[in-house]
Design an enzyme around this catalytic site. Sequence first.
Site, PDB file in Angstrom:
ATOM      1  N   ASP A 271       0.863  -1.165   0.000  1.00  0.00           N
ATOM      2  CA  ASP A 271       0.000   0.000   0.000  1.00  0.00           C
ATOM      3  C   ASP A 271       0.914   1.234   0.000  1.00  0.00           C
ATOM      4  OD1 ASP A 271      -3.252   0.542   1.529  1.00  0.00           O
ATOM      5  OD2 ASP A 271      -2.114   1.769   0.124  1.00  0.00           O
TER       6      ASP A 271
HETATM    7  C1  GLC Z   1      -4.361   4.296  -0.084  1.00  0.00           C
HETATM    8  C2  GLC Z   1      -5.270   3.121   0.211  1.00  0.00           C
HETATM    9  C3  GLC Z   1      -5.333   2.130  -0.901  1.00  0.00           C
HETATM   10  C4  GLC Z   1      -5.179   2.842  -2.223  1.00  0.00           C
HETATM   11  C5  GLC Z   1      -3.770   3.369  -2.283  1.00  0.00           C
HETATM   12  C6  GLC Z   1      -3.514   4.150  -3.581  1.00  0.00           C
HETATM   13  O1  GLC Z   1      -3.713   4.738   1.055  1.00  0.00           O
HETATM   14  O2  GLC Z   1      -5.077   2.416   1.436  1.00  0.00           O
HETATM   15  O3  GLC Z   1      -6.594   1.455  -0.783  1.00  0.00           O
HETATM   16  O4  GLC Z   1      -5.433   1.968  -3.298  1.00  0.00           O
HETATM   17  O5  GLC Z   1      -3.452   4.181  -1.171  1.00  0.00           O
HETATM   18  O6  GLC Z   1      -4.275   5.309  -3.595  1.00  0.00           O
END
Ligand code: GLC
Length: 744
Positions: A271
Site C-alpha cells: 500500500d
Molecule cells: C491508499 C489506500 C489504498 C489505495 C492506495 C492508492 O492509502 O489504502 O486502498 O489503493 O493508497 O491510492
Amino acid sequence: MSLQIEALHKNTENMRQAEQAALSMLANMTLQDKLGQLCQQTSFSEEQFETLIEKVKKGQIGSVINEVNPDKINQLQQAAVENSPLGIPLLIGRDVIHGFKTIFPIPLGQAASWCQASVKNAARIAAMEASHVGINWTFAPMIDISRDPRWGRIAESLGEDPFLCSVLGVAMVDGFQSEDLAGPNTLAACAKHFAGYGACESGRDYSTTNIPENELRNVYLPPFKAAADAGVATFMASFSDLNGVPASGNPWLMDQVLRQEWHYSGFVVSDWESIHQLEIHGVSEDQQDSAKQAITAGIDMEMVSQTYAKHLPELLTQGKIAMSVVDASVLRILKIKFALGLFEKPYQQASPLPQTLNPGHLDAAKQLAIKSCVLLKNDQQRLPLCQSKLSQIAVIGPLADDGYEQLGTWVFDGEEQHSLTCLNSIQTYLHGSRTQLRYHRGLPTSRSHDVSALHDVIEMTAASDVALLFLGEESILSGEAHCRAEIDLPGAQHELIEAVAQTGTPIVLVIMAGRPLTLEPIIDKVDSILYAWHPGTMGGPAITDLLFGEASPSGRLPVTFPRKVGQIPLYYAQKHSGKPATAESFVHMDDIKPRAAQTSLGMAATHLDTHYSALFPFGFGLTYSSVDYKDLAVSQACYAMQEQVEVSVNVTNTGKHAVLETVQLYIRDNVASVTRPVKELKGFQQVALQAGQSKQVIFNLSSQDLAFYGRDMQLVTEPGRFQAWIGGNALSQLTTSFELTAQV
Ligand code: GLC
C-alpha cells in the site's frame, strides 16, 4: 452451492504464454532493469513529472500511480516503450473504486443490491471509461470484511459477510478484467487489503488487528481466496499489522497462504509507502531492513516509497537477499504486463473522455442505484407517493441538492457537474403537475449545528402534505482515515427531524451515508426510511423513481445496523456463546428493580442499557409488497458427504406491487469441533414476482459449502446435524434440518 467463480482458466492460456514471454525477457535483464519493475512512482507537479519521464527512460520505474491525463500517459508510455533499455510498458494505476467518470453507488451500496450482474456491469463500465484515458490497473475490489461501522472504509467494502463479499468481489474482478485480460478496455484488478484490515481496533483506521487464525481463515480470507481463484491480476498488502506482523512484511500471509497454499500467480503491491512504514510499526531497524523484510515476505512492487530502489542493490551485494527473490517478483510483474497485452498495445492512444457521459453508462448507474437503496421502514405504506393526491411536497435537508456529496468517498475523477440531485429530479418529475414543491436546505451542512432556519422549515412543512427529508453524512465523513466514534446523524439533524415531526406532517426520510448509522433515536419520528448510501451520479433519478413508485425497492442490507455504537462489533453470524441472549433473559436497565439481587437479572450475553438485537439485521429490506415463504423442505432427511443437499421453498408475492425478492439461504452446523456461527449465508437467489405470483426456489449445497477451518486449521466438513433457514433476512425463522453422514 459453490461460489460460481469463473476461475482463471479462461485466461489460463493467456497466462501460460505470458509466463513464457516473461521468463525469456527476465533472462536479458540487468539488475537496474529488474529493480525498475519493482518501483511504482507518482508526480505532484510538472517538475516532478519531468523527473518521472527521465526515470522511465532509464528503466527505473515499472508503474505510475495517479496520472490520468491521457497526453501525459501517452508521454510516459512512449518514454518506456521507445526510450527505456528493454521497452517495457508501464502499469498505470488508479483507484477506480466505484466508477471513473460515471460514478456508481459506493461499494457498500452496490453490495446492498445483492446483484452480481449489476455489480459486474458497473466495474465493466468503469474499466471502459478509465482505460479510455490510458489507465490499465485499478486498486479494486476492496474485499475487507467489515463489521465495524465506526471504520470509515466500511463505505468502500462489500459488507460483513464472507459469502456475499466473495460473490460480489469476484463480480467486480470479472467486470474490471473482462473475459480476456489482454482484450480492449480491460483493467488489471487488485484484491485489497490483504488481510484482516477491517478488524482494526475500535474502528480506527490503520490501528492494530488481532485475529485468531481460525477466525482469519473462516471469515477474513475467503473473499481473497475467491478473488485469487477468479484470476485477479494483483493483490495489495494492507497497512495494518496482523497479530503483531505488518502485512507489508508478513511472510505467513504473502508466502505461506498466498503462494504455498493458494498457488496464487499474480503479483502483490504494497500500500502507499507501507514498506517504509515497517520502521514506524517498529519491526525494522531502518529502511534497508524494511526493504529486506518486504521483498523476502513477498511484496513484489513498492508503491511510492523508494526503499527497494535505494536498498535492494546493497542487500544483494551484501548477500542479505538472493537474486532469485528479486527475479521472482520481477517475473510476476512482467507476467501481468504480458497478460494485459501491454506489449502488443503499449499505449492504446489514450484520449480524453467526452464531456457528456455515455447515456447507457448513466442508465446503468441509475439502475444500480435503484437496486442499492434499502427500504428500512414504511409505516402505513406511506411510500410510494401518489403524486396526484399531493398538492404540496416539502423537500428539506442539506443532502437534497448536493451533487458532490451524493457521489460518496473515493471519487477522484467523477465530477459534481454530472450529478443529478434529488431536488432536481423531483422538480423534473413534478413538472407540469398540480403538485407544488417547496424546498429548504434546513441546515447549512450535514454537520452544522446552526438551527436558525428551523422556524421557516416548520412553517413550510406544516403547509405540506408530506415532508421529504434528505439527511445523512457528507462524503468526507467516511472513507480512508475518516472514522467516527459515534455513528448517529451528525450535527443538528435530530433537532431538524424533531422540528418537522412536531408539525404532524408525514415524514419520508432518505439517508445518504457511507456506513450504517444509529437511527434508534429518530426511528419513531418518521413514517418511512429509504437508505441510499451515497448513490452516485444518478442518485436523484433513482431515488425519485423509488419515492413515486416508478421503481420498487429491492435492496437488502449487506451489513448489520446496531442500535447503539456500544454494541459494535455486531453482526448476524455471531457465535452462540454458552449463555446466549434470549427474550426471556433480557432486562433493560430502566426496568431493574431497586436493590435487585446480583443474580436476579439472568445471566446472558447482552447489555443492560440496550436490547441485544440489531436495529436492522443483515439481509433486511422492505418492498412495496409483502412476500410469504412456505413449504421449506430438504429432499431427504439424511445425506452422505458426497451428495448434494437440496433445500427448497415456495415464495409468494402476497401484495399488490411486483417485487424483486432476494431469497436467502442460511445454515448452522449444530455441533462441530470448533464453535460455529449461529447462522451463515450459503446462497441467495433474486426472484422477480408479480403480484400474487408464486415460485419454487431450490438451493443445492455441496459438502464443500458446509466446510470450515477446524482446530488444526485444515478445511473440513464434519458429519452431523445441520439447520437450514430460507427467508428474506438473517432473522428469518422458517427452518428445517438435515443430517450429514460420513462418506458411505
Ligand atoms: C491508499 C489506500 C489504498 C489505495 C492506495 C492508492 O492509502 O489504502 O486502498 O489503493 O493508497 O491510492
